[in-house]
Write an enzyme that holds these catalytic residues in place. Structure first.
Site, PDB file in Angstrom:
ATOM      1  N   LYS A  60      -1.500  -2.960  -9.189  1.00  0.00           N
ATOM      2  CA  LYS A  60      -2.884  -3.040  -9.607  1.00  0.00           C
ATOM      3  C   LYS A  60      -3.837  -3.244  -8.429  1.00  0.00           C
ATOM      4  CE  LYS A  60      -1.510  -5.833 -13.573  1.00  0.00           C
ATOM      5  NZ  LYS A  60      -0.747  -7.062 -13.377  1.00  0.00           N
ATOM      6  N   GLY A  61      -3.287  -3.715  -7.322  1.00  0.00           N
ATOM      7  CA  GLY A  61      -4.142  -4.151  -6.217  1.00  0.00           C
ATOM      8  C   GLY A  61      -5.094  -3.103  -5.678  1.00  0.00           C
ATOM      9  N   ASP A 120       2.078  -5.093   3.921  1.00  0.00           N
ATOM     10  CA  ASP A 120       2.463  -6.424   4.386  1.00  0.00           C
ATOM     11  C   ASP A 120       3.812  -6.290   5.118  1.00  0.00           C
ATOM     12  OD1 ASP A 120       3.168  -9.135   4.510  1.00  0.00           O
ATOM     13  OD2 ASP A 120       2.209  -9.616   2.640  1.00  0.00           O
ATOM     14  N   LYS A 148      -1.329  -5.953   7.546  1.00  0.00           N
ATOM     15  CA  LYS A 148      -0.905  -7.241   8.134  1.00  0.00           C
ATOM     16  C   LYS A 148       0.274  -6.965   9.051  1.00  0.00           C
ATOM     17  CE  LYS A 148      -1.821 -11.049   4.936  1.00  0.00           C
ATOM     18  NZ  LYS A 148      -1.195 -12.005   4.012  1.00  0.00           N
ATOM     19  N   ARG A 182      -8.854 -10.931  -8.253  1.00  0.00           N
ATOM     20  CA  ARG A 182      -8.936  -9.483  -8.008  1.00  0.00           C
ATOM     21  C   ARG A 182     -10.371  -9.000  -8.149  1.00  0.00           C
ATOM     22  NH1 ARG A 182      -3.659  -7.227  -7.967  1.00  0.00           N
ATOM     23  NH2 ARG A 182      -2.200  -8.111  -9.457  1.00  0.00           N
TER      24      ARG A 182
END
Ligand code: PRP
Length: 196
Positions: A60-61, A120, A148, A182
């Site tokens: 969903k991000g 990430d 990141k 979010r």
């Protein structure tokens, strides 16, 4: 709970997501500027594409980034959506991903653009790229909102990244902590005390 009771509870507890932020890293304006840069990059990359690329929103991000990015583009793209839960089967090091909701379109012979909110460890991106190529994708490129690099555990990278961040817990503009935050329009660093 009746709406009035809920509203009263909200007022009493002063629920406000911004109070949980240590600082705002990127404002909505900063993000909009980076989104425009990413859209320009994609337009240039696919200007000579012979068929319409498939833009994949990794839910969903990526939801807000995806919506803003594809609308900032001039090149036509087909939209599709996928929900992935990282590290299916609990095999952390295998790079396997568990598909919760799969794409509707076939990627066979297609140029695919993965639109991610964050890279990430890189396991999700590595697994997804492997999956798309195994399904016959002609090319796969990834545009990430945030990167990141200090947390990377694979040798995979996004082809275009909007922001490079340190090892901080960032939330907002799609990024969550326990499904919360979010819907912040900016990206901020979450206070330690919230997640420790
Ligand atoms: C997040 C993010 C990426 C992935 C990146 O998804 O959206 O897909 O983690 O992490 P990695 O590089 O370590 O693999 P998450 O599983 O948290 O789901 P969400 O998008 O619903 O927040």
């Amino acid at each position: 709970m009746p709406f009035n009771t809920y509203a009263r509870a909200l007022k009493c507890r002063r629920i406000n997501m911004y109070n949980d932020l240590e600082k705002i890293l990127f404002t909505a304006e900063d993000i909009a500027e980076k989104v425009k840069g990413a859209a320009d990059w994609l337009d240039k990359k696919y200007s000579a594409a012979q068929s319409m690329p498939l833009a994949v929103c990794v839910l969903k991000g990526s939801v807000f980034f995806f919506c803003d990015l594809v609308r900032a583009m001039r090149t036509p793209v087909q939209l599709d959506f996928m929900t992935i839960s990282s590290y299916g089967n609990g095999t952390v090091s295998s790079g396997e991903i568990k598909i919760v909701t799969d794409l509707a379109a076939s990627v066979d012979g297609r140029d695919v653009i993965i639109i991610e909110d964050i890279v990430d460890t890189g396991r999700t991106l590595a697994g997804l790229k492997r999956l798309l190529f195994s399904r016959g994708a002609k090319s796969v490129a990834c545009v990430a909102l945030a990167d990141k690099p200090s947390r990377r555990e694979t040798d995979v990278n996004a082809d275009y990244r909007c922001f490079t961040v340190g090892d901080e817990f960032i939330v907002g503009y799609g990024l969550d902590y326990a499904q919360k935050y979010r819907n912040l329009p900016c990206i901020g660093v979450l206070k330690d005390e919230i997640y420790r």
